[in-house]
Design an enzyme around this catalytic site. Structure first.
Site, PDB file in Angstrom:
ATOM      1  CB  THR A  35      -0.960   0.046   1.212  1.00  0.00           C
ATOM      2  OG1 THR A  35      -0.196  -0.082   2.409  1.00  0.00           O
ATOM      3  CG2 THR A  35      -2.006  -1.043   1.146  1.00  0.00           C
ATOM      4  CD  GLN A 108      -2.019 -13.498   1.418  1.00  0.00           C
ATOM      5  OE1 GLN A 108      -3.208 -13.743   1.382  1.00  0.00           O
ATOM      6  NE2 GLN A 108      -1.472 -12.818   2.409  1.00  0.00           N
ATOM      7  CG  HIS A 128      -2.991 -15.500  -4.111  1.00  0.00           C
ATOM      8  ND1 HIS A 128      -3.358 -14.662  -3.090  1.00  0.00           N
ATOM      9  CD2 HIS A 128      -3.395 -16.746  -3.717  1.00  0.00           C
ATOM     10  CE1 HIS A 128      -3.952 -15.358  -2.119  1.00  0.00           C
ATOM     11  NE2 HIS A 128      -3.971 -16.616  -2.472  1.00  0.00           N
TER      12      HIS A 128
HETATM   13  P1  NAD Z   1      -6.008  -7.758   2.474  1.00  0.00           P
HETATM   14  O1  NAD Z   1      -6.418  -6.568   1.670  1.00  0.00           O
HETATM   15  O2  NAD Z   1      -7.042  -8.735   2.855  1.00  0.00           O
HETATM   16  O3  NAD Z   1      -5.332  -7.247   3.816  1.00  0.00           O
HETATM   17  C1  NAD Z   1      -4.320  -6.290   3.837  1.00  0.00           C
HETATM   18  C2  NAD Z   1      -4.026  -5.974   5.285  1.00  0.00           C
HETATM   19  O4  NAD Z   1      -2.891  -5.125   5.296  1.00  0.00           O
HETATM   20  C3  NAD Z   1      -5.158  -5.228   5.988  1.00  0.00           C
HETATM   21  O5  NAD Z   1      -5.478  -5.909   7.186  1.00  0.00           O
HETATM   22  C4  NAD Z   1      -4.582  -3.837   6.278  1.00  0.00           C
HETATM   23  O6  NAD Z   1      -4.966  -3.329   7.526  1.00  0.00           O
HETATM   24  C5  NAD Z   1      -3.108  -4.095   6.255  1.00  0.00           C
HETATM   25  N1  NAD Z   1      -2.299  -2.970   5.805  1.00  0.00           N
HETATM   26  C6  NAD Z   1      -2.536  -2.100   4.802  1.00  0.00           C
HETATM   27  N2  NAD Z   1      -1.510  -1.240   4.672  1.00  0.00           N
HETATM   28  C7  NAD Z   1      -0.615  -1.576   5.636  1.00  0.00           C
HETATM   29  C8  NAD Z   1       0.645  -1.073   6.012  1.00  0.00           C
HETATM   30  N3  NAD Z   1       1.215  -0.032   5.394  1.00  0.00           N
HETATM   31  N4  NAD Z   1       1.300  -1.655   7.047  1.00  0.00           N
HETATM   32  C9  NAD Z   1       0.748  -2.714   7.708  1.00  0.00           C
HETATM   33  N5  NAD Z   1      -0.452  -3.234   7.385  1.00  0.00           N
HETATM   34  C10 NAD Z   1      -1.105  -2.683   6.359  1.00  0.00           C
HETATM   35  O7  NAD Z   1      -4.804  -8.423   1.699  1.00  0.00           O
HETATM   36  P2  NAD Z   1      -4.236  -9.909   1.766  1.00  0.00           P
HETATM   37  O8  NAD Z   1      -4.249 -10.397   3.163  1.00  0.00           O
HETATM   38  O9  NAD Z   1      -2.984  -9.894   0.979  1.00  0.00           O
HETATM   39  O10 NAD Z   1      -5.290 -10.794   0.970  1.00  0.00           O
HETATM   40  C11 NAD Z   1      -6.068 -10.354  -0.078  1.00  0.00           C
HETATM   41  C12 NAD Z   1      -5.673 -10.714  -1.478  1.00  0.00           C
HETATM   42  O11 NAD Z   1      -5.326  -9.495  -2.073  1.00  0.00           O
HETATM   43  C13 NAD Z   1      -4.509 -11.557  -1.764  1.00  0.00           C
HETATM   44  O12 NAD Z   1      -4.996 -12.673  -2.414  1.00  0.00           O
HETATM   45  C14 NAD Z   1      -3.648 -10.772  -2.789  1.00  0.00           C
HETATM   46  O13 NAD Z   1      -3.348 -11.633  -3.857  1.00  0.00           O
HETATM   47  C15 NAD Z   1      -4.550  -9.707  -3.249  1.00  0.00           C
HETATM   48  N6  NAD Z   1      -4.035  -8.377  -3.580  1.00  0.00           N
HETATM   49  C16 NAD Z   1      -2.748  -8.177  -3.932  1.00  0.00           C
HETATM   50  C17 NAD Z   1      -2.299  -6.902  -4.200  1.00  0.00           C
HETATM   51  C18 NAD Z   1      -0.865  -6.696  -4.616  1.00  0.00           C
HETATM   52  O14 NAD Z   1      -0.307  -7.535  -5.318  1.00  0.00           O
HETATM   53  N7  NAD Z   1      -0.240  -5.607  -4.185  1.00  0.00           N
HETATM   54  C19 NAD Z   1      -3.165  -5.811  -4.065  1.00  0.00           C
HETATM   55  C20 NAD Z   1      -4.495  -6.059  -3.692  1.00  0.00           C
HETATM   56  C21 NAD Z   1      -4.915  -7.349  -3.444  1.00  0.00           C
END
Ligand code: NAD
Length: 258
Positions: A35, A108, A128
């Site tokens: 993020t 992931q 993933h």
């Molecule tokens: P999720 O969105 O379910 O959870 C992300 C978690 O990270 C949240 O609980 C949030 O509070 C926390 N978070 C956000 N920013 C943060 C930071 N700076 N520091 C600490 N914590 C932080 O994501 P997940 O658990 O990875 O699972 C969801 C699915 O999302 C996965 O299957 C993944 O493949 C996919 N995904 C991937 C991307 C990517 O490749 N960057 C982006 C979006 C979703």
């Protein structure tokens, strides 16, 4: 150390001690580590779920509904990932690999930012998949995603396989889609063998990925969770740090490098 890492100084010292003793450190990352690179996660405070109907990420909907595929290709084309660069979380994880016994980096994420940050590609397990390739769901032919996005840009809203006419999809795993059994087996093995398991930036609700820290716990690993929000495993973890991975992970790798 930043403010958050000072608040959690004791936990970080404890983690550093356990990591130094560990023979198999496994790092497990989720969308939260990216993020701070400008890529929204799904469930965090600024997550995609707040803006987009989650049903477009369901595999069965992708298969049956051309409108879902059309929106999925538009989303891929416009994704923040194409211009994103690694942030201090990715750099700190790559640094951890240099100073301690990291045996696997299970991610992931599909964004390839761990590769970009210099993590050892041989240790990265993309549970993933990733966005760099597109595959035909029928004949399995693969293409670079950029080629298919060029076709989308040129007006093909739901581009079809040029070999067999089949439906195409990025080589990423949607909800309800099976994981690559070899990658899953490698993740499970690494988790079983871990003696220190670090979760960073994951809500720990997407299964089977979220089973990995459970496997590690069952096999006696110490588990540390760094996440902005609570996770279902917090009560079982040895260390929980409620903070930003971009602050906490550099502080942790700094302790180990010093
Ligand atoms: P999720 O969105 O379910 O959870 C992300 C978690 O990270 C949240 O609980 C949030 O509070 C926390 N978070 C956000 N920013 C943060 C930071 N700076 N520091 C600490 N914590 C932080 O994501 P997940 O658990 O990875 O699972 C969801 C699915 O999302 C996965 O299957 C993944 O493949 C996919 N995904 C991937 C991307 C990517 O490749 N960057 C982006 C979006 C979703």
């Amino acid at each position: 150390m930043g403010d958050q890492s000072e608040e959690f100084a004791e936990e970080l010292e404890q983690a550093a001690t356990w990591i130094r003793e560990a023979e198999n450190v496994v790092v497990f990352t989720g969308a939260g580590v990216s993020t701070e690179s400008g890529i929204p996660d799904f469930r965090g405070p600024q997550g995609i779920w707040k803006k987009v109907d989650a049903s477009i990420f369901e595999f069965k909907n992708y298969l049956r509904d051309p409108e879902v595929r059309k929106r999925a290709w538009q989303m891929r084309r416009d994704a923040e990932m194409w211009n994103a660069a690694p942030n201090p979380s990715h750099a700190a994880i790559a640094q951890l690999e240099r100073v301690c016994n990291v045996t696997a980096l299970i991610t992931q994420n599909i964004d390839r930012l761990h590769h970009a940050a210099g993590s050892d590609p041989k240790k990265i397990l993309e549970i993933h998949g990733n966005i760099l390739e597109v595959g035909c769901l029928e004949c399995k032919t693969r293409w670079p995603t950029v080629e298919i996005l060029d076709r989308v840009e040129a007006g093909e809203e739901d581009p079809r396989c040029r070999e067999c006419g089949g439906i195409m999809k990025t080589a990423t795993i949607s909800f309800g889609q099976s994981l690559d059994p070899d990658v899953l087996a490698a993740c499970e093995k690494a988790s079983r063998e871990a003696d220190f398991f670090l979760v960073a930036g994951s809500s720990l609700v997407v299964t089977p990925a979220a089973h990995m820290p459970v496997i590690a716990l069952k096999n006696g690993a110490r588990v540390m969770i760094v996440n902005l929000e609570p996770t279902p495993l917090d009560d079982l973890a040895d260390i929980v740090v409620s903070g930003s991975t971009g602050e906490i992970l550099p502080a942790l790798s700094g302790l180990l490098t010093a």
